[in-house]
Scaffold this motif. Sequence first.
Motif, PDB file in Angstrom:
ATOM      1  N   GLU A  12     -12.412 -18.989 -24.570  1.00 54.20           N
ATOM      2  CA  GLU A  12     -12.915 -18.045 -24.868  1.00 54.20           C
ATOM      3  C   GLU A  12     -14.133 -17.918 -24.235  1.00 54.20           C
ATOM      4  N   ARG A  13     -14.807 -18.708 -24.169  1.00 57.34           N
ATOM      5  CA  ARG A  13     -16.298 -18.686 -23.736  1.00 57.34           C
ATOM      6  C   ARG A  13     -16.493 -18.191 -22.073  1.00 57.34           C
ATOM      7  N   VAL A  14     -15.377 -19.084 -21.585  1.00 57.68           N
ATOM      8  CA  VAL A  14     -15.178 -18.382 -20.005  1.00 57.68           C
ATOM      9  C   VAL A  14     -14.767 -16.951 -19.796  1.00 57.68           C
ATOM     10  N   LYS A  15     -13.682 -16.434 -20.908  1.00 54.39           N
ATOM     11  CA  LYS A  15     -13.326 -15.373 -20.627  1.00 54.39           C
ATOM     12  C   LYS A  15     -14.393 -14.341 -20.913  1.00 54.39           C
ATOM     13  N   ASP A  16     -15.221 -14.807 -22.159  1.00 53.24           N
ATOM     14  CA  ASP A  16     -16.473 -13.781 -22.286  1.00 53.24           C
ATOM     15  C   ASP A  16     -17.283 -13.497 -21.176  1.00 53.24           C
ATOM     16  N   LEU A  17     -17.512 -14.766 -20.397  1.00 51.38           N
ATOM     17  CA  LEU A  17     -18.432 -14.822 -19.360  1.00 51.38           C
ATOM     18  C   LEU A  17     -17.768 -13.798 -18.092  1.00 51.38           C
ATOM     19  N   PHE A  18     -16.638 -13.740 -17.897  1.00 51.19           N
ATOM     20  CA  PHE A  18     -15.867 -13.109 -17.156  1.00 51.19           C
ATOM     21  C   PHE A  18     -16.029 -11.470 -17.348  1.00 51.19           C
ATOM     22  N   ALA A  19     -15.850 -11.310 -18.688  1.00 52.94           N
ATOM     23  CA  ALA A  19     -15.863  -9.650 -19.106  1.00 52.94           C
ATOM     24  C   ALA A  19     -17.383  -9.199 -18.723  1.00 52.94           C
ATOM     25  N   GLU A  20     -18.372 -10.132 -19.135  1.00 56.17           N
ATOM     26  CA  GLU A  20     -19.585  -9.928 -18.948  1.00 56.17           C
ATOM     27  C   GLU A  20     -20.037  -9.460 -17.413  1.00 56.17           C
ATOM     28  N   TYR A  21     -19.471 -10.420 -16.482  1.00 53.41           N
ATOM     29  CA  TYR A  21     -19.536 -10.245 -15.045  1.00 53.41           C
ATOM     30  C   TYR A  21     -19.315  -8.899 -14.771  1.00 53.41           C
ATOM     31  N   ASP A  22     -17.992  -8.783 -15.196  1.00 46.20           N
ATOM     32  CA  ASP A  22     -17.371  -7.360 -14.824  1.00 46.20           C
ATOM     33  C   ASP A  22     -18.218  -6.190 -15.318  1.00 46.20           C
ATOM     34  N   GLY A  28     -27.533  -7.623 -10.125  1.00 51.02           N
ATOM     35  CA  GLY A  28     -27.100  -8.637  -9.189  1.00 51.02           C
ATOM     36  C   GLY A  28     -27.653 -10.123  -9.611  1.00 51.02           C
ATOM     37  N   SER A  29     -28.944 -10.112 -10.237  1.00 53.72           N
ATOM     38  CA  SER A  29     -29.517 -11.675 -10.418  1.00 53.72           C
ATOM     39  C   SER A  29     -28.707 -12.109 -11.855  1.00 53.72           C
ATOM     40  N   LYS A  30     -28.619 -11.122 -12.937  1.00 51.23           N
ATOM     41  CA  LYS A  30     -28.127 -11.513 -14.149  1.00 51.23           C
ATOM     42  C   LYS A  30     -26.611 -11.875 -13.588  1.00 51.23           C
ATOM     43  N   THR A  89     -21.263 -20.714  -1.241  1.00 48.04           N
ATOM     44  CA  THR A  89     -21.334 -19.180  -0.922  1.00 48.04           C
ATOM     45  C   THR A  89     -22.497 -18.722  -1.435  1.00 48.04           C
ATOM     46  N   ASP A  90     -23.364 -18.030  -0.489  1.00 44.10           N
ATOM     47  CA  ASP A  90     -24.527 -17.191  -0.907  1.00 44.10           C
ATOM     48  C   ASP A  90     -24.005 -16.101  -1.756  1.00 44.10           C
ATOM     49  N   PRO A  91     -24.525 -15.894  -3.009  1.00 44.61           N
ATOM     50  CA  PRO A  91     -24.108 -15.023  -4.003  1.00 44.61           C
ATOM     51  C   PRO A  91     -24.382 -13.550  -3.480  1.00 44.61           C
ATOM     52  N   SER A  92     -25.290 -13.352  -2.448  1.00 50.49           N
ATOM     53  CA  SER A  92     -25.467 -12.074  -1.947  1.00 50.49           C
ATOM     54  C   SER A  92     -24.386 -11.687  -0.929  1.00 50.49           C
ATOM     55  N   ASP A  93     -23.968 -12.756  -0.519  1.00 49.22           N
ATOM     56  CA  ASP A  93     -22.457 -12.469   0.552  1.00 49.22           C
ATOM     57  C   ASP A  93     -21.591 -11.539  -0.205  1.00 49.22           C
ATOM     58  N   PRO A  94     -20.875 -10.638   0.604  1.00 52.78           N
ATOM     59  CA  PRO A  94     -20.035  -9.497  -0.050  1.00 52.78           C
ATOM     60  C   PRO A  94     -18.652 -10.435  -0.528  1.00 52.78           C
ATOM     61  N   ASP A  95     -18.467 -11.648   0.260  1.00 52.69           N
ATOM     62  CA  ASP A  95     -17.156 -12.480   0.155  1.00 52.69           C
ATOM     63  C   ASP A  95     -17.482 -13.011  -1.303  1.00 52.69           C
ATOM     64  N   PHE A  96     -18.768 -13.279  -1.925  1.00 50.54           N
ATOM     65  CA  PHE A  96     -18.815 -14.349  -2.991  1.00 50.54           C
ATOM     66  C   PHE A  96     -18.140 -13.129  -4.266  1.00 50.54           C
ATOM     67  N   ASP A  97     -18.091 -12.124  -4.302  1.00 47.50           N
ATOM     68  CA  ASP A  97     -17.612 -10.994  -5.179  1.00 47.50           C
ATOM     69  C   ASP A  97     -15.992 -11.254  -5.164  1.00 47.50           C
ATOM     70  N   ASP A  98     -15.384 -11.194  -4.008  1.00 47.99           N
ATOM     71  CA  ASP A  98     -13.909 -10.905  -3.912  1.00 47.99           C
ATOM     72  C   ASP A  98     -13.598 -12.345  -4.216  1.00 47.99           C
ATOM     73  N   ARG A  99     -14.311 -13.481  -3.850  1.00 47.32           N
ATOM     74  CA  ARG A  99     -13.675 -14.779  -4.074  1.00 47.32           C
ATOM     75  C   ARG A  99     -13.621 -14.912  -5.613  1.00 47.32           C
ATOM     76  N   PHE A 100     -15.030 -14.476  -6.240  1.00 42.35           N
ATOM     77  CA  PHE A 100     -15.150 -14.712  -7.626  1.00 42.35           C
ATOM     78  C   PHE A 100     -14.018 -14.096  -8.507  1.00 42.35           C
ATOM     79  N   LEU A 101     -13.770 -12.716  -8.137  1.00 39.03           N
ATOM     80  CA  LEU A 101     -12.562 -11.893  -8.675  1.00 39.03           C
ATOM     81  C   LEU A 101     -11.286 -12.700  -8.725  1.00 39.03           C
TER      82      LEU A 101
END
Length: 145
Positions: A12-22, A28-30, A89-101
């Motif tokens: 549940e905790r990880v799913k909440d964090l995913f929702a927040e990320y979304d 960017g920094s948060k 991966t550097d979080p500012s790298d556009p790949d980061f977001d794709d990978r995270f999704l």
Amino acid sequence: MNALDILKQDHERVKDLFAEYDTLSGDGSKRNDIAQTVLKELEIHSRVEEDIFYPAMRARSGKDGKELVRHSMSEHEAIDELVAELKETDPSDPDFDDRFLELMEDVEEHFEEEEAEMFPKARILGKELDVIGRQIQEEKDSLRT
Ligand SMILES: [Fe+2]
């Protein structure tokens, strides 16, 4: 808390964090803070399942349960690989977001499968679930420090 309650709470905790990320696409920094917390939480969660929960399941269940453990372990391997890659991966790298999704999708599917198939089977462990729960909590505490 018994082992299943702890593991479900982690999910549940990880799913909440995913929702927040979304919802934080503009900040960017948060967003990055949340991503790093997820990576750490997933590492700890995988470790306690692999070290404590899966071996107990494997020891006490029949063929079906053993197969579920094998399947979950192979999913962990894929998830661990993505987590390791994201940590590099550097979080500012556009790949980061794709990978995270990609990670979010894999992890959510994995959680659903565990909750639908493995956790109900784990009821066979009975009172042992309380003992395992304490062991999981101890290992989590030591991995956090
Ligand atoms: Fe898992």
